[in-house]
Design an enzyme around this catalytic site. Sequence first.
Site, PDB file in Angstrom:
ATOM      1  N   ILE A  67       0.873  -1.170   0.000  1.00  0.00           N
ATOM      2  CA  ILE A  67       0.000   0.000   0.000  1.00  0.00           C
ATOM      3  C   ILE A  67       0.912   1.222   0.000  1.00  0.00           C
ATOM      4  CG2 ILE A  67      -1.956  -1.166   1.101  1.00  0.00           C
ATOM      5  CD1 ILE A  67      -1.200   0.071   3.735  1.00  0.00           C
ATOM      6  N   ASP A  68       0.420   2.330  -0.507  1.00  0.00           N
ATOM      7  CA  ASP A  68       1.254   3.517  -0.680  1.00  0.00           C
ATOM      8  C   ASP A  68       1.788   4.027   0.654  1.00  0.00           C
ATOM      9  OD1 ASP A  68       0.648   3.366  -3.353  1.00  0.00           O
ATOM     10  OD2 ASP A  68      -0.867   4.957  -3.306  1.00  0.00           O
TER      11      ASP A  68
END
Length: 236
Positions: A67-68
């Site tokens: 995930i970012d």
Amino acid sequence: MNRPNIWSEGREILFEDNHLLVINKPAGLLVQGDATGDEPLSKKAAEYLRFKYKKPGEAFIGVCHRIDRPVSGIVVLAKTSKALSRLNEMFRDGLMTKTYWALTGKPPVPENGKLVHWLVKDTVRNVTKAYSEKHSQGLRSELEYELLGQAGNRYLLQVNPVTGRPHQIRTQLATGLGTPIVGDVKYGFIAPLPDVSIALHARQLKLQHPVTKEMMTFVAPLPDAPHWDAAREFYK
């Protein structure tokens, strides 16, 4: 050699067995190392296992999805090569259900629906562009969303991505609905949050255990950040 346990069960550590380590990632932490040289989640996890189990060498940690950096929430790590191989296949084939919570500055219209775009990643600028029509260089990207309600002066959306593309939720909400995520100045929100995170949280993940085949559901508590406070009333 002793090292303080910087993670606690139920908060950062959502689950651990012989094959899996499921972490509630804080916003601002990389999942895997990059050109910045900052210590990533994978390195912290390996250190955690090495000290917890007093391993003489490096502990195995496999990254099967990301995930970012400014996003918080669930990240599943593999503790064995067998688990990593099977998890890689599951994530590649979409054999799990991912649920995100996002805060926006205005409500989506319509309040629930499906978005389909073709996303093109600009790797130099690290930004993704969404096209509503089929694009020769684009990857078809789909998500479903619904408005859960108003949370203070923001709006809480539940998002279920069907595909898993870089920056998918961020760019599809901004382009498809005109509702960029709170704090996400890269995709059109007016101002950053004080902690430079964005109000996107990987809230829930359902998958089949890669070894035992048991169906599992993981739920990550929201970060202890003021912009999420009004959203806590939506806990079920």
